[in-house]
Design a protein around this motif. Sequence first.
Motif, PDB file in Angstrom:
ATOM      1  N   TYR A 160       0.821  -1.209   0.000  1.00  0.00           N
ATOM      2  CA  TYR A 160       0.000   0.000   0.000  1.00  0.00           C
ATOM      3  C   TYR A 160       0.855   1.258   0.000  1.00  0.00           C
ATOM      4  CZ  TYR A 160       0.890   0.955   4.988  1.00  0.00           C
ATOM      5  OH  TYR A 160       1.480   1.260   6.192  1.00  0.00           O
ATOM      6  N   LYS A 182       6.382  -1.893   1.810  1.00  0.00           N
ATOM      7  CA  LYS A 182       5.228  -1.290   2.479  1.00  0.00           C
ATOM      8  C   LYS A 182       4.044  -2.253   2.389  1.00  0.00           C
ATOM      9  CE  LYS A 182       3.248   3.308   3.227  1.00  0.00           C
ATOM     10  NZ  LYS A 182       3.278   3.217   4.678  1.00  0.00           N
ATOM     11  N   ASN A 191       2.674  -3.562  14.127  1.00  0.00           N
ATOM     12  CA  ASN A 191       2.610  -2.097  14.255  1.00  0.00           C
ATOM     13  C   ASN A 191       1.366  -1.689  15.041  1.00  0.00           C
ATOM     14  OD1 ASN A 191       3.715  -3.160  11.700  1.00  0.00           O
ATOM     15  ND2 ASN A 191       4.375  -1.058  11.344  1.00  0.00           N
ATOM     16  N   GLU A 222      12.591   2.677  13.795  1.00  0.00           N
ATOM     17  CA  GLU A 222      11.686   3.763  13.376  1.00  0.00           C
ATOM     18  C   GLU A 222      10.473   3.718  14.288  1.00  0.00           C
ATOM     19  OE1 GLU A 222      10.152   3.019   9.401  1.00  0.00           O
ATOM     20  OE2 GLU A 222      10.136   0.858   9.739  1.00  0.00           O
ATOM     21  N   GLY A 223       9.415   4.467  13.940  1.00  0.00           N
ATOM     22  CA  GLY A 223       8.164   4.398  14.684  1.00  0.00           C
ATOM     23  C   GLY A 223       7.245   3.373  14.025  1.00  0.00           C
TER      24      GLY A 223
HETATM   25  N1  PDD Z   1       3.111   5.205   7.167  1.00  0.00           N
HETATM   26  N2  PDD Z   1       7.794   3.933   8.613  1.00  0.00           N
HETATM   27  C1  PDD Z   1       6.658   3.222   8.626  1.00  0.00           C
HETATM   28  C2  PDD Z   1       6.655   1.883   9.290  1.00  0.00           C
HETATM   29  C3  PDD Z   1       5.493   3.741   8.016  1.00  0.00           C
HETATM   30  O1  PDD Z   1       4.365   3.021   8.002  1.00  0.00           O
HETATM   31  C4  PDD Z   1       5.534   5.033   7.429  1.00  0.00           C
HETATM   32  C5  PDD Z   1       4.341   5.649   6.757  1.00  0.00           C
HETATM   33  C6  PDD Z   1       6.748   5.734   7.452  1.00  0.00           C
HETATM   34  C7  PDD Z   1       6.891   7.098   6.805  1.00  0.00           C
HETATM   35  O2  PDD Z   1       6.844   7.018   5.392  1.00  0.00           O
HETATM   36  P1  PDD Z   1       6.345   8.278   4.539  1.00  0.00           P
HETATM   37  O3  PDD Z   1       7.153   9.438   4.998  1.00  0.00           O
HETATM   38  O4  PDD Z   1       6.615   7.914   3.150  1.00  0.00           O
HETATM   39  O5  PDD Z   1       4.879   8.469   4.853  1.00  0.00           O
HETATM   40  C8  PDD Z   1       7.857   5.153   8.037  1.00  0.00           C
HETATM   41  C9  PDD Z   1       1.895   5.651   6.535  1.00  0.00           C
HETATM   42  C10 PDD Z   1       1.687   7.115   6.597  1.00  0.00           C
HETATM   43  C11 PDD Z   1       0.755   4.834   7.083  1.00  0.00           C
HETATM   44  O6  PDD Z   1       0.975   3.658   7.370  1.00  0.00           O
HETATM   45  O7  PDD Z   1      -0.355   5.348   7.214  1.00  0.00           O
END
Ligand code: PDD
Length: 287
Positions: free
Chosen positions: A34, A148, A155, A180-181
Amino acid sequence: MKSEVVYLNGRFVAPDQAQVSVFDRGFLFADSVYEVIPYYRGVGFRLQQHLDRLAYSLRAVRIQADEDWAAILDELVRRNGGGNLSVYLQVSRGSAGYRTHTYDDSMRPTVFACTSPIRDIYSDGAEQIQGYNVIVTADLRWRRCDIKSTGLLPNILVLQQAREAGADEALLVRDGLLSEGTSSNLFVVKQGVIYTPKRSSEILGGTTRELILELASEAGIPYQEVDIRPEELATADEVWISSSTRGVMPVLTIDGEPVADGQKGPLWHRMFDLFTRFQHRLMTGEA
Ligand code: PDD
Protein backbone atom coordinates in the motif's frame (compact mmCIF):
# COMPACT_ATOMS: atom_id res chain seq x y z
CA MET A 1 -15.25 11.43 7.50
CA LYS A 2 -15.35 8.80 4.78
CA SER A 3 -14.58 8.83 1.05
CA GLU A 4 -17.59 9.78 -1.03
CA VAL A 5 -16.15 7.88 -3.96
CA VAL A 6 -13.66 5.01 -3.86
CA TYR A 7 -11.74 3.31 -6.65
CA LEU A 8 -11.89 -0.45 -7.13
CA ASN A 9 -10.48 -2.33 -10.11
CA GLY A 10 -11.08 0.27 -12.78
CA ARG A 11 -14.29 1.80 -11.40
CA PHE A 12 -15.08 4.86 -9.31
CA VAL A 13 -18.00 3.86 -7.08
CA ALA A 14 -19.72 4.64 -3.78
CA PRO A 15 -18.04 2.73 -0.89
CA ASP A 16 -21.00 0.38 -0.44
CA GLN A 17 -20.79 -0.55 -4.13
CA ALA A 18 -17.16 -1.66 -3.78
CA GLN A 19 -16.88 -5.36 -3.04
CA VAL A 20 -13.89 -7.68 -2.82
CA SER A 21 -13.89 -11.49 -2.71
CA VAL A 22 -13.52 -13.17 0.69
CA PHE A 23 -10.78 -15.20 -1.03
CA ASP A 24 -8.79 -12.09 -1.84
CA ARG A 25 -5.25 -12.72 -0.66
CA GLY A 26 -5.09 -9.24 0.83
CA PHE A 27 -7.88 -10.28 3.21
CA LEU A 28 -6.63 -13.83 3.90
CA PHE A 29 -2.86 -13.34 4.07
CA ALA A 30 -2.15 -9.58 4.01
CA ASP A 31 -0.65 -10.49 0.62
CA SER A 32 -0.71 -6.87 -0.51
CA VAL A 33 1.14 -3.59 -0.45
CA TYR A 34 0.00 0.00 0.00
CA GLU A 35 0.79 3.70 -0.09
CA VAL A 36 -0.56 6.71 1.79
CA ILE A 37 -0.18 9.94 -0.20
CA PRO A 38 -1.15 13.43 0.95
CA TYR A 39 -2.81 15.84 -1.48
CA TYR A 40 -2.94 19.52 -0.57
CA ARG A 41 -5.44 21.66 -2.47
CA GLY A 42 -5.78 18.78 -4.89
CA VAL A 43 -2.03 18.49 -5.61
CA GLY A 44 -0.12 15.30 -4.75
CA PHE A 45 2.75 15.85 -2.29
CA ARG A 46 5.81 13.87 -3.48
CA LEU A 47 3.50 11.75 -5.61
CA GLN A 48 6.30 10.43 -7.83
CA GLN A 49 8.33 9.32 -4.80
CA HIS A 50 5.31 7.42 -3.49
CA LEU A 51 4.75 5.78 -6.87
CA ASP A 52 8.43 4.82 -7.08
CA ARG A 53 8.14 3.17 -3.67
CA LEU A 54 4.92 1.42 -4.73
CA ALA A 55 6.77 0.01 -7.75
CA TYR A 56 9.56 -1.13 -5.40
CA SER A 57 7.10 -2.87 -3.04
CA LEU A 58 5.24 -4.53 -5.93
CA ARG A 59 8.51 -5.80 -7.42
CA ALA A 60 9.72 -7.04 -4.04
CA VAL A 61 6.59 -9.17 -3.48
CA ARG A 62 6.27 -10.00 -7.20
CA ILE A 63 2.79 -8.60 -7.77
CA GLN A 64 2.44 -7.55 -11.37
CA ALA A 65 0.29 -4.46 -11.57
CA ASP A 66 1.01 -1.69 -13.97
CA GLU A 67 -1.56 1.07 -13.98
CA ASP A 68 -1.51 4.78 -14.65
CA TRP A 69 -1.47 5.34 -10.90
CA ALA A 70 -1.16 9.13 -11.04
CA ALA A 71 -4.19 9.40 -13.35
CA ILE A 72 -6.29 7.12 -11.10
CA LEU A 73 -5.37 8.94 -7.90
CA ASP A 74 -5.72 12.44 -9.33
CA GLU A 75 -9.17 11.51 -10.62
CA LEU A 76 -10.15 9.98 -7.26
CA VAL A 77 -9.09 13.16 -5.48
CA ARG A 78 -11.02 15.26 -7.98
CA ARG A 79 -14.16 13.16 -7.48
CA ASN A 80 -13.83 13.61 -3.72
CA GLY A 81 -13.80 17.37 -4.04
CA GLY A 82 -10.05 18.06 -4.29
CA GLY A 83 -8.76 19.94 -1.27
CA ASN A 84 -6.63 18.41 1.48
CA LEU A 85 -6.95 14.65 1.33
CA SER A 86 -4.89 11.63 2.18
CA VAL A 87 -5.13 8.93 -0.47
CA TYR A 88 -4.84 5.28 0.53
CA LEU A 89 -3.88 2.94 -2.31
CA GLN A 90 -3.74 -0.82 -1.81
CA VAL A 91 -2.75 -3.47 -4.34
CA SER A 92 -3.30 -7.10 -3.35
CA ARG A 93 -2.31 -10.17 -5.30
CA GLY A 94 -5.99 -10.91 -5.98
CA SER A 95 -8.01 -14.08 -5.52
CA ALA A 96 -7.71 -17.69 -6.72
CA GLY A 97 -11.39 -18.27 -5.81
CA TYR A 98 -10.39 -20.50 -2.88
CA ARG A 99 -7.85 -20.38 -0.04
CA THR A 100 -4.39 -21.50 -1.01
CA HIS A 101 -0.96 -20.44 0.18
CA THR A 102 0.52 -20.80 -3.28
CA TYR A 103 -0.03 -18.35 -6.11
CA ASP A 104 0.67 -18.08 -9.79
CA ASP A 105 0.76 -15.26 -12.29
CA SER A 106 -2.79 -15.87 -13.53
CA MET A 107 -4.29 -13.92 -10.62
CA ARG A 108 -5.48 -10.40 -11.30
CA PRO A 109 -4.38 -7.93 -8.61
CA THR A 110 -7.06 -6.11 -6.66
CA VAL A 111 -6.53 -2.35 -6.78
CA PHE A 112 -8.35 -0.27 -4.19
CA ALA A 113 -8.05 3.41 -3.33
CA CYS A 114 -9.96 5.75 -1.03
CA THR A 115 -9.45 9.19 0.50
CA SER A 116 -9.83 10.82 3.88
CA PRO A 117 -9.54 14.49 4.88
CA ILE A 118 -6.26 15.75 6.37
CA ARG A 119 -5.18 19.02 7.92
CA ASP A 120 -2.90 21.25 5.92
CA ILE A 121 -0.31 21.42 8.71
CA TYR A 122 1.79 23.91 6.73
CA SER A 123 -1.01 26.46 6.40
CA ASP A 124 -1.90 25.95 10.06
CA GLY A 125 1.65 26.88 11.11
CA ALA A 126 4.20 25.61 13.65
CA GLU A 127 2.29 26.90 16.72
CA GLN A 128 -0.56 24.50 15.95
CA ILE A 129 1.72 21.45 16.10
CA GLN A 130 1.25 19.79 19.49
CA GLY A 131 4.31 17.53 19.54
CA TYR A 132 4.35 13.85 20.37
CA ASN A 133 4.76 11.72 23.44
CA VAL A 134 6.31 8.36 22.60
CA ILE A 135 7.34 5.12 24.26
CA VAL A 136 10.28 2.90 23.33
CA THR A 137 9.54 -0.78 22.85
CA ALA A 138 10.57 -3.94 20.99
CA ASP A 139 10.30 -4.09 17.20
CA LEU A 140 8.32 -7.29 16.62
CA ARG A 141 7.98 -6.92 12.84
CA TRP A 142 9.27 -9.13 10.04
CA ARG A 143 12.67 -8.48 8.46
CA ARG A 144 11.45 -6.79 5.28
CA CYS A 145 10.23 -3.50 6.71
CA ASP A 146 11.47 -1.82 3.50
CA ILE A 147 8.38 -3.29 1.78
CA LYS A 148 5.23 -1.29 2.48
CA SER A 149 3.11 -4.36 3.22
CA THR A 150 -0.37 -4.27 4.73
CA GLY A 151 0.76 -6.91 7.24
CA LEU A 152 0.64 -4.33 10.03
CA LEU A 153 -0.42 -6.41 13.05
CA PRO A 154 2.84 -5.84 15.01
CA ASN A 155 2.61 -2.10 14.26
CA ILE A 156 -1.01 -1.99 15.38
CA LEU A 157 -0.41 -3.89 18.63
CA VAL A 158 2.53 -1.69 19.57
CA LEU A 159 0.69 1.52 18.71
CA GLN A 160 -2.16 0.36 20.93
CA GLN A 161 0.37 -0.30 23.72
CA ALA A 162 1.60 3.29 23.26
CA ARG A 163 -1.92 4.68 23.39
CA GLU A 164 -2.74 2.72 26.53
CA ALA A 165 0.38 4.29 28.09
CA GLY A 166 -0.99 7.75 27.15
CA ALA A 167 1.48 8.16 24.25
CA ASP A 168 1.01 8.90 20.55
CA GLU A 169 3.62 6.67 18.91
CA ALA A 170 6.19 4.00 19.77
CA LEU A 171 9.85 3.98 18.77
CA LEU A 172 10.98 0.46 17.94
CA VAL A 173 14.18 -1.31 19.00
CA ARG A 174 15.68 -4.39 17.35
CA ASP A 175 19.07 -5.95 18.15
CA GLY A 176 19.91 -3.01 20.41
CA LEU A 177 19.23 -0.35 17.76
CA LEU A 178 16.37 2.04 17.12
CA SER A 179 14.68 1.40 13.78
CA GLU A 180 11.69 3.76 13.38
CA GLY A 181 8.16 4.40 14.68
CA THR A 182 5.13 2.16 14.03
CA SER A 183 4.21 4.41 11.09
CA SER A 184 6.98 6.98 10.99
CA ASN A 185 10.74 7.44 10.60
CA LEU A 186 13.00 8.68 13.39
CA PHE A 187 15.43 11.61 13.70
CA VAL A 188 17.66 12.57 16.61
CA VAL A 189 19.33 16.00 16.80
CA LYS A 190 22.56 16.56 18.75
CA GLN A 191 24.64 19.71 18.65
CA GLY A 192 23.16 20.90 15.38
CA VAL A 193 23.54 17.57 13.55
CA ILE A 194 20.55 15.47 12.42
CA TYR A 195 21.00 11.72 12.90
CA THR A 196 18.66 9.11 11.43
CA PRO A 197 18.87 5.32 11.13
CA LYS A 198 20.36 4.37 7.78
CA ARG A 199 18.21 2.79 5.11
CA SER A 200 18.03 -0.99 5.32
CA SER A 201 15.44 -3.74 5.30
CA GLU A 202 14.82 -2.84 9.00
CA ILE A 203 13.04 0.42 8.11
CA LEU A 204 10.68 1.82 5.52
CA GLY A 205 12.37 4.24 3.14
CA GLY A 206 10.05 7.10 4.07
CA THR A 207 9.29 9.75 1.46
CA THR A 208 9.20 12.38 4.21
CA ARG A 209 12.51 11.07 5.59
CA GLU A 210 14.01 11.54 2.13
CA LEU A 211 12.61 15.07 1.91
CA ILE A 212 14.03 16.01 5.33
CA LEU A 213 17.48 14.90 4.17
CA GLU A 214 17.10 16.76 0.86
CA LEU A 215 15.99 19.97 2.57
CA ALA A 216 18.74 19.66 5.19
CA SER A 217 21.28 19.22 2.44
CA GLU A 218 20.02 22.27 0.49
CA ALA A 219 20.03 24.39 3.65
CA GLY A 220 23.52 23.24 4.69
CA ILE A 221 22.29 21.51 7.86
CA PRO A 222 24.58 18.55 8.57
CA TYR A 223 23.05 15.08 8.81
CA GLN A 224 24.26 11.52 9.20
CA GLU A 225 22.59 8.18 8.51
CA VAL A 226 23.85 6.01 11.36
CA ASP A 227 23.01 3.31 13.91
CA ILE A 228 21.27 4.86 16.92
CA ARG A 229 21.06 3.10 20.27
CA PRO A 230 18.05 3.82 22.52
CA GLU A 231 20.38 5.02 25.32
CA GLU A 232 21.39 7.91 23.05
CA LEU A 233 17.88 9.38 23.24
CA ALA A 234 18.55 10.53 26.82
CA THR A 235 21.14 13.06 25.64
CA ALA A 236 19.31 14.22 22.48
CA ASP A 237 18.69 17.95 21.98
CA GLU A 238 15.67 17.15 19.81
CA VAL A 239 13.85 14.06 18.55
CA TRP A 240 11.51 14.09 15.55
CA ILE A 241 9.40 11.58 13.75
CA SER A 242 8.20 11.94 10.15
CA SER A 243 5.46 10.61 7.92
CA SER A 244 3.47 11.78 4.93
CA THR A 245 0.39 12.86 6.81
CA ARG A 246 2.20 14.29 9.85
CA GLY A 247 5.18 15.86 8.09
CA VAL A 248 8.02 16.42 10.53
CA MET A 249 6.77 16.20 14.10
CA PRO A 250 8.66 17.07 17.31
CA VAL A 251 8.78 14.44 20.06
CA LEU A 252 8.45 16.15 23.44
CA THR A 253 8.59 13.19 25.83
CA ILE A 254 9.99 9.66 25.67
CA ASP A 255 8.71 7.13 28.22
CA GLY A 256 7.38 10.07 30.23
CA GLU A 257 10.74 11.92 30.35
CA PRO A 258 11.12 15.26 28.52
CA VAL A 259 13.41 15.46 25.50
CA ALA A 260 15.86 18.24 26.55
CA ASP A 261 13.54 20.98 27.95
CA GLY A 262 10.41 19.25 26.61
CA GLN A 263 9.71 22.02 24.07
CA LYS A 264 9.72 22.09 20.27
CA GLY A 265 13.36 22.66 19.38
CA PRO A 266 14.99 25.35 17.19
CA LEU A 267 16.12 22.93 14.47
CA TRP A 268 12.62 21.46 14.29
CA HIS A 269 11.25 24.99 13.78
CA ARG A 270 13.78 25.49 10.98
CA MET A 271 12.90 22.18 9.32
CA PHE A 272 9.17 22.89 9.62
CA ASP A 273 9.80 26.23 7.94
CA LEU A 274 11.74 24.51 5.12
CA PHE A 275 8.80 22.10 4.68
CA THR A 276 6.34 24.98 4.55
CA ARG A 277 8.39 26.75 1.88
CA PHE A 278 8.75 23.50 -0.06
CA GLN A 279 5.01 22.90 0.05
CA HIS A 280 4.41 26.46 -1.13
CA ARG A 281 6.77 25.91 -4.09
CA LEU A 282 4.92 22.69 -4.88
CA MET A 283 1.53 24.38 -4.78
CA THR A 284 2.71 27.16 -7.05
CA GLY A 285 4.33 24.69 -9.46
CA GLU A 286 7.90 25.79 -8.65
CA ALA A 287 9.08 22.47 -7.16
N1 PDD B 1 3.11 5.20 7.17
N2 PDD B 1 7.79 3.93 8.61
C1 PDD B 1 6.66 3.22 8.63
C2 PDD B 1 6.66 1.88 9.29
C3 PDD B 1 5.49 3.74 8.02
O1 PDD B 1 4.37 3.02 8.00
C4 PDD B 1 5.53 5.03 7.43
C5 PDD B 1 4.34 5.65 6.76
C6 PDD B 1 6.75 5.73 7.45
C7 PDD B 1 6.89 7.10 6.80
O2 PDD B 1 6.84 7.02 5.39
P1 PDD B 1 6.34 8.28 4.54
O3 PDD B 1 7.15 9.44 5.00
O4 PDD B 1 6.62 7.91 3.15
O5 PDD B 1 4.88 8.47 4.85
C8 PDD B 1 7.86 5.15 8.04
C9 PDD B 1 1.89 5.65 6.54
C10 PDD B 1 1.69 7.12 6.60
C11 PDD B 1 0.76 4.83 7.08
O6 PDD B 1 0.98 3.66 7.37
O7 PDD B 1 -0.35 5.35 7.21
